[in-house]
Design a protein around this motif. Structure first.
Motif, PDB file in Angstrom:
ATOM      1  N   SER A   1       0.848  -1.196   0.000  1.00 23.19           N
ATOM      2  CA  SER A   1       0.000   0.000   0.000  1.00 23.19           C
ATOM      3  C   SER A   1       0.881   1.242   0.000  1.00 23.19           C
ATOM      4  O   SER A   1       1.243   1.758   1.053  1.00 23.19           O
ATOM      5  CB  SER A   1      -0.915   0.010   1.233  1.00 23.19           C
TER       6      SER A   1
ATOM      7  N   THR B   1      -3.680  -0.510  -3.790  1.00 24.41           N
ATOM      8  CA  THR B   1      -3.124  -1.712  -3.175  1.00 24.41           C
ATOM      9  C   THR B   1      -2.347  -2.533  -4.201  1.00 24.41           C
ATOM     10  O   THR B   1      -2.842  -2.795  -5.297  1.00 24.41           O
ATOM     11  CB  THR B   1      -4.252  -2.561  -2.556  1.00 24.41           C
TER      12      THR B   1
ATOM     13  N   MET C   1      -7.647   3.967  -2.031  1.00 19.29           N
ATOM     14  CA  MET C   1      -6.695   3.079  -1.370  1.00 19.29           C
ATOM     15  C   MET C   1      -6.759   1.650  -1.905  1.00 19.29           C
ATOM     16  O   MET C   1      -5.726   0.973  -2.002  1.00 19.29           O
ATOM     17  CB  MET C   1      -6.904   3.104   0.134  1.00 19.29           C
TER      18      MET C   1
ATOM     19  N   GLY D   1      -6.720  -2.695   2.266  1.00 22.63           N
ATOM     20  CA  GLY D   1      -6.771  -2.795   0.805  1.00 22.63           C
ATOM     21  C   GLY D   1      -6.744  -4.237   0.345  1.00 22.63           C
ATOM     22  O   GLY D   1      -7.437  -4.619  -0.608  1.00 22.63           O
TER      23      GLY D   1
ATOM     24  N   TRP E   1      -3.679   0.278   5.976  1.00 19.61           N
ATOM     25  CA  TRP E   1      -4.271   0.092   4.659  1.00 19.61           C
ATOM     26  C   TRP E   1      -3.639  -1.051   3.877  1.00 19.61           C
ATOM     27  O   TRP E   1      -4.228  -1.534   2.906  1.00 19.61           O
ATOM     28  CB  TRP E   1      -4.222   1.387   3.853  1.00 19.61           C
TER      29      TRP E   1
END
Length: 476
Positions: A263, A305, A301, A369, A365
């Motif tokens: 991420s 990813t 986001m 993600g 995240w």
């Protein structure tokens, strides 16, 4: 680096005194200021081809540098105050000049950044600097003057003085007595002045309108904050986890994959899925900003990813970046596009990885993600502690190869269809499951994996689909 000369491997294009960690330390900032002063007096300069910046961790830094008459010394070497907060270290480097980018790309150059920040993971500082070095503020100034990392600072000169004589780093390096002599200029009163009203904000902050409410109005047309889908279709009843059947590999990775690979926090490239999304909602490219700044928008986001420009996915070994092979069509897609195609056919996804998966920053995240792309499990040789925990928290099952098994020893290429058996019978910390990888061109491969749910509470989190549904059900 001399003006007008062609760039070479090792040339520095970004030099930044950044990070709240060491730019809150008066000793190193005063030291860097003294080094800049001595360099200026010798006639040393920083090439305009080096993008320089000074991002103190506090306005107090500006105050004591001004009191010591050192701020202008920084400025004469092109180190101007750019912000008080996260900048180059988190990927907020800003754009490089077009001619610099053109030269880097045309000649496939390995140019560098030298920063006093906390992180130098691949693709984080800038998509164009393949090498990034962390050092002290004093050495940032020194390397900026040298213009290259290919220099022996002990035995080679940084440049020449007004008379054409070589200037060594030792000629301008400040001693402890020099630094200690001006440290008292960093007075306690400066801190009290700057921090007594710190929560009031400046005039721009105060002028913002806000509705006083206990609940946020998700209907606002913000491109930065959007209601996440983590509670969509959630019921109060727990749907017990089932075996993962006929899963495809979205990404196959080697060792030491960082959370920045998973991420990225830095700039949003113009040709990325996140940029396509922003363009569709009429955000101009100059306003794309960074993934880190838009972390309140899951649409950005999840598109970011596995979108790191330096990602090495073994499924598409001929290219770098956020691309993968979509099976069974054997078509290359970007990671987000492939995940959404798999989602349309209800195909579960997995990740194959080597050692130390998820090392680096503890970025939430990287797990969020992963879950939103439809990844059900990550099979790795080993996990970084925090990222493994975050995967569990998002309902993604971390599985570890047994003993000395890995993708290579098992002959896994990533184009197989995977089924993970034993989940339906119940999970426990350290339980062994069986993975069966089927292929149309070779015999089935069956191998054991270890469930990396390391405690009974983590088993509960996974049963609930993650920590968020778990907490909500507990509250209800």
């Amino acid at each position: 680096m001399s003006e007008g000369k062609r760039l070479k491997d090792g040339d520095i294009v970004i030099a930044s005194i950044t990070s709240c960690t060491n730019t809150s330390n008066p000793y190193v900032l005063m030291g860097a200021g003294l080094l800049a002063k001595k360099a200026m007096e010798k006639g040393l300069k920083v090439s305009n081809r080096v993008k320089t910046s000074l991002a103190p961790g506090s306005k107090v830094v500006t105050a004591y540098l001004e009191a010591a008459d050192l701020l202008t010394c920084f400025e004469k070497l092109n180190f101007h105050v750019s912000a008080y907060g996260c900048t180059t270290c988190i990927g907020n480097s800003g754009p490089l000049p077009d001619d610099i980018i053109k030269e880097i790309l045309e000649n496939d150059l390995i140019v560098t950044s030298v920063i006093s920040g906390n992180r130098n993971f691949e693709g984080r500082i800038s998509p164009y600097t393949k090498a990034n070095y962390l050092t002290s503020p004093m050495l940032v100034v020194a390397y900026a003057i040298a213009g290259t990392v290919f220099i022996d600072l002990k035995n080679e000169p940084l440049g020449t003085d007004h008379n054409g004589q070589p200037v060594m780093l030792s000629d301008i390096w400040p001693g402890r007595q020099e630094i200690n002599a001006i440290l008292p200029l960093a007075e306690a009163s400066m801190y009290k002045k700057e921090y007594c009203n710190v929560f009031q904000g400046d005039k721009t902050w105060q002028s913002l309108s806000a509705v006083h409410s206990d609940l946020y109005d998700w209907s606002q047309p913000s491109t930065y904050i959007k209601e996440p889908p983590f509670f969509e279709n959630m019921t109060l009843d727990i749907a017990e986890p089932e075996d993962i059947i006929d899963a495809r590999v979205l990404v196959k990775l080697k060792n030491s994959v960082t959370t920045d690979h998973i991420s990225p926090a830095g700039v949003i490239p113009d040709d990325s899925p996140a940029a396509v999304y922003l363009n569709a909602i009429h955000v101009a490219s100059k306003d794309y900003n960074s993934y880190g700044s838009r972390r309140g928008n899951h649409e950005i986001m999840m598109r970011g990813t596995f979108a790191n420009v330096r990602l090495q996915n073994d499924l598409v070994s001929d290219r770098e970046g956020g691309y993968t092979q979509f099976f069974p069509d054997n078509v290359q897609n970007n990671m987000y596009e492939a995940a959404m195609k798999y989602k349309k056919t209800n195909t579960p996804l997995i990740v194959l990885a080597g050692k130390e998966y998820g090392t680096g920053s503890s970025r939430d995240w990287a797990a969020k993600g992963t879950a939103l792309l439809g990844i059900h499990a990550v099979i790795a040789e080993s996990f970084e502690r925090i990222h493994r925990s975050n995967l569990v928290g998002m309902g993604v099952l971390p599985l570890q190869f047994s003993s000395d098994d890995n993708c290579d020893s098992l002959g896994l290429t990533g184009d197989e269809v995977f089924s993970i058996k034993g989940i339906t019978k119940g999970l426990a910390p350290g339980k062994k499951l069986t993975v069966i990888a089927k292929s149309s061109v070779k015999p089935d491969i069956s191998f054991p994996v270890i469930v990396r749910l390391d405690s009974s509470i983590e088993v509960d989190y996974y049963r609930h689909g993650g920590i968020l549904p778990f907490v909500l059900r507990e509250l209800v």
